[in-house]
Design an enzyme around this catalytic site. Structure first.
Site, PDB file in Angstrom:
ATOM      1  N   GLU A 150       0.818  -1.226   0.000  1.00 26.99           N
ATOM      2  CA  GLU A 150       0.000   0.000   0.000  1.00 26.99           C
ATOM      3  C   GLU A 150       0.850   1.274   0.000  1.00 26.99           C
ATOM      4  O   GLU A 150       0.787   2.090   0.935  1.00 26.99           O
ATOM      5  CB  GLU A 150      -0.964   0.009   1.186  1.00 26.99           C
ATOM      6  CG  GLU A 150      -2.045  -1.029   1.077  1.00 26.99           C
ATOM      7  CD  GLU A 150      -3.184  -0.817   2.089  1.00 26.99           C
ATOM      8  OE1 GLU A 150      -2.974  -0.123   3.089  1.00 26.99           O
ATOM      9  OE2 GLU A 150      -4.273  -1.358   1.851  1.00 26.99           O
ATOM     10  N   GLU A 306      -7.151  -7.657  -0.609  1.00 28.84           N
ATOM     11  CA  GLU A 306      -7.510  -7.512   0.808  1.00 28.84           C
ATOM     12  C   GLU A 306      -8.929  -6.973   0.915  1.00 28.84           C
ATOM     13  O   GLU A 306      -9.311  -6.039   0.202  1.00 28.84           O
ATOM     14  CB  GLU A 306      -6.612  -6.478   1.498  1.00 28.84           C
ATOM     15  CG  GLU A 306      -5.238  -6.941   1.872  1.00 28.84           C
ATOM     16  CD  GLU A 306      -4.494  -5.844   2.628  1.00 28.84           C
ATOM     17  OE1 GLU A 306      -5.130  -5.055   3.350  1.00 28.84           O
ATOM     18  OE2 GLU A 306      -3.269  -5.766   2.469  1.00 28.84           O
TER      19      GLU A 306
HETATM   20  C1  GLA Z   1      -4.415  -2.405   4.782  1.00 29.96           C
HETATM   21  C2  GLA Z   1      -3.057  -3.034   4.979  1.00 29.96           C
HETATM   22  C3  GLA Z   1      -3.095  -4.235   5.891  1.00 29.96           C
HETATM   23  C4  GLA Z   1      -3.995  -3.982   7.073  1.00 29.96           C
HETATM   24  C5  GLA Z   1      -5.369  -3.592   6.589  1.00 29.96           C
HETATM   25  C6  GLA Z   1      -6.365  -3.365   7.699  1.00 29.96           C
HETATM   26  O1  GLA Z   1      -5.103  -2.905   3.740  1.00 29.96           O
HETATM   27  O2  GLA Z   1      -2.453  -3.413   3.759  1.00 29.96           O
HETATM   28  O3  GLA Z   1      -1.776  -4.496   6.308  1.00 29.96           O
HETATM   29  O4  GLA Z   1      -3.453  -2.977   7.860  1.00 29.96           O
HETATM   30  O5  GLA Z   1      -5.258  -2.386   5.873  1.00 29.96           O
HETATM   31  O6  GLA Z   1      -7.628  -3.018   7.213  1.00 29.96           O
END
Ligand code: GLA
Length: 676
Positions: A150, A306
């Site tokens: 991210e 995710e």
């Molecule tokens: C992001 C991050 C993860 C986690 C999620 C929690 O997507 O990539 O590591 O912290 O948020 O929602």
């Protein structure tokens, strides 16, 4: 070189076994198999464990995890593990830590705490990446490289001296001479004429509003600085293990990074999506994000990497997903082109700042509602392999240009700080969604010839070349809708001569004499042709029409009686100008959908999206209602989830889903005209 992502549906999530003793790993694998897990993301935050001292690596635990997963037939999305620099690195080189616009250097203790421009961070990160690639690049379980994590989530910009010098080099490359920078930014204003690039500051806290060209170039630079960092790791991966596709996980429609530029560097676009169960429009915004992910990859399947199995832990109040919603929302992503549904994260942690985030396997164990839903979805997804690789074909495009977003949102001293990209986009996207139309996103300069209708909710920043491309699209038969406050500035944030809509003035047949923002809560009524009604909120404009037909007028407020929407026939097509932000763009767009022959299927809580493959089409029907629904389907097929033959109609329970496989002629249809 482009490496292909394998065409299967992925199911799984982030896996952090390093936080648990080995006996738990055995249970993990057994439960993953039970849940139908096919892939896990490993090692995202493992740098300090993998390299406890500079140049000393401890891979033993990871070797064993990868082996165990492989033996169980579970593949790995392997992180380069560079998302959190280890404490030894920031202790030895405190200058790696990022600095805010106020000059505060952020302390170690969270994640992602690095300056994107730091050569020290980059050297260490690429060294770890190379070591990882050499060790695992030949392992058959590793199917995807997950670069960092991210980018831009916590640190999207850094204002330290290293970043400032990097910005100055970036400007020198872009402008060649400082005179052309002065000219582009208009530094005559407020006496800011620079003599040399090294006088140009990173836009730290200033006494008052900054130069808009400066602000825009800073945003471009910040996106590029992180992209450079990502590419440094990608280059290493390509060098050592070029057969494994690369990704980095996006964050849906994310302001700080120009994902159009980023996506061209990835083999597969992946997204982290966290729709809010408390938001009644969450499914619409999710659809929008998924349409963007698909479009970023040029229509290729992407992957939802995710999502939360239930609640997140980073909103002020975190509502769980009611029973059935995790499944429904997973299918929504698949319907809109994701080749799978993955989660954050597998097992409930014992410690750390994400203790209260939901997990596939909750702390209460497998005998839980969430695990049962996960296991059942995993079983279903395993039976949907045929869908993998199929495409979503859209006939309507919505224009999104990060330069425009930044120019509009980063600028200060605007007519209204409520006129923002999202405020402009939302009414138009929501109307398209509620008409049952599946849309792509595109850039203004793209070849738009395959679309029946193109909507530009706002193009505040518009290049001459983009305006020419839009004119070509319309004269060739396209239908174009341009939203308010468009064609105002060029790529340097300099006003177009003659005012808005600048280079679109001829095509649209209008001039904006004055913008007329509205106070919060105020609305202005608008009367559409055939007694239709709309309502302006946030924004309206005083228009002068020259050559266009007036199709709607303001009927209240100071602008009462003045044109609000115009249409101009041009070549084989037509272009509309909408001079206000509609509270609901539906009534306004209805005749335009008609004219562009876009099939409307009013949204009654059931979302319908078609994916088309080589030999079959897959009609996804998603019931977002808390009550049952019946949907008419005009072609026979088989529901891949239940195995039942579908003829005439499908009954869907509350939050229910059907995936109807339709064979034979018509399987290549677009999203227009497949649904009765
Ligand atoms: C992001 C991050 C993860 C986690 C999620 C929690 O997507 O990539 O590591 O912290 O948020 O929602």
């Amino acid at each position: 070189m482009s490496v292909m992502w394998p065409q299967t549906l992925a199911f799984g999530g982030d896996y952090n076994p390093e936080q648990w003793p080995d006996d738990v790993w055995t249970e993990d694998i057994a439960l993953m198999r039970e849940a139908g897990v096919t892939m896990v993301t490993l090692g995202v935050f493992a740098w300090s464990l993998l390299e406890p001292e500079p140049g000393r690596y401890e891979f033993d635990w990871l070797d064993r995890v990868v082996e165990n997963l492989d033996a169980a037939g579970i593949s790995v999305d392997l992180a380069t593990a560079t998302a959190t620099p280890p404490p030894w690195l920031v202790t030895a080189h405190p200058e790696v830590k990022p600095v805010t616009a106020e000059g505060v250097r952020l302390e170690f203790g969270s994640r992602q705490g690095y300056c994107p421009s730091s050569p020290i961070f980059r050297d260490h990160a690429t060294r770890l990446t190379r070591t990882m690639a050499k060790r695992y690049g030949a392992h058959p379980a590793v199917r995807l490289w997950h670069i960092s994590n991210e980018y831009g989530d916590h640190i999207a910009e850094c204002f330290c001296d290293v970043s400032q010098s990097h910005f100055q080099r970036w400007l020198a490359e872009r402008y060649g001479t400082v005179e052309s920078l002065n000219d582009a930014w208009g530094t005559l204003h407020w006496g800011q004429i620079y003599d040399a690039f090294d006088q140009v500051p990173a836009p730290r806290r200033m006494p008052g509003p900054g130069n808009p060209g400066h602000a825009l170039d800073w945003r471009r630079f910040c996106s590029d600085a992180l992209l450079e960092l990502m590419l440094a790791e990608k280059t290493v991966l390509r060098d050592v293990a070029p057969h494994i596709p690369v990704t980095t996980n996006f964050m849906s429609m994310f302001y700080a990074l120009d994902y159009w530029r980023w996506a061209t560097e990835l083999d597969v676009v992946t997204d982290d999506a966290y729709p809010d169960p408390a938001d009644p429009a969450a499914h619409i915004d999710a659809a929008r994000n998924y349409d963007l992910m698909r479009s970023l990859g040029g229509g290729k399947p992407w992957l939802l990497l995710e999502q939360a199995p239930s609640a997140v832990s980073w909103r002020p109040v975190n509502l769980p997903k009611p029973p059935g919603v995790m499944r429904l929302w997973s299918y929504q992503a698949i319907a809109r082109g994701s080749d799978g549904a993955m989660f954050f994260q597998w097992r409930a942690p014992r410690f750390g700042s994400e203790l209260h985030h939901s997990t596939m396997l909750p702390a209460a164990g497998p005998d839980t509602r969430v695990f049962r839903e996960i296991r059942s979805l995993g079983g279903e997804v395993a039976g949907l392999g045929a869908v993998a690789g199929s495409r979503v074909r859209a006939d309507v495009a919505i224009l999104l240009d990060w330069d425009n977003w930044w120019a509009l949102d980063a600028a200060e001293s605007m007519p209204s700080d409520r006129m923002r990209w999202r405020a402009a986009l939302d009414p138009f996207y929501r109307a398209v969604f509620r008409a049952g139309i599946t849309a792509d996103f595109a850039r203004p300069g793209d070849d738009l010839g395959s679309y029946r209708l193109v909507i530009a909710p706002n193009s505040y920043l518009l290049r001459q070349s983009d305006a020419a491309a839009l004119e070509g699209y319309v004269s060739g038969g396209g239908r174009l809708v341009v939203g308010p406050f468009s064609g105002v500035v060029d790529e340097h944030c300099r006003a177009h001569p003659g005012g808005a809509p600048g280079p679109l003035a001829d095509l649209l047949g209008v001039r904006v004499e004055e913008v007329w923002p509205l106070l919060d809560g105020d609305t202005t009524p608008v009367t559409l042709a055939e007694n239709g009604a709309a309502s302006a909120a946030t924004w309206s404009e005083w228009l002068r029409v020259g050559g266009a037909d007036v199709v709607a007028r303001y009927t209240g407020g100071t602008l009462a009686g003045m044109p609000a929407v115009t249409r101009r026939a041009h070549g084989a097509g037509a272009a509309w100008y909408v001079s206000f932000l509609p509270q609901d763009a539906g009534p306004l767009l209805a005749p335009i959908f008609d004219e562009s022959r876009s099939t409307v299927r009013p949204f009654d809580g059931v979302e319908a999206v078609l994916r088309t493959g080589e030999d079959a089409a897959y009609l996804f029907l998603l019931n977002h209602n808390r009550v049952p629904a019946t949907v008419d389907v005009d072609r026979q097929g088989t529901d891949l989830i239940t195995g039942r033959t579908v003829e005439g109609a499908v009954d869907l329970p509350p939050f229910g889903v059907a995936v109807v496989q339709q064979n034979g002629p018509g399987a290549h249809a677009t999203n227009q005209g497949e649904i009765a």
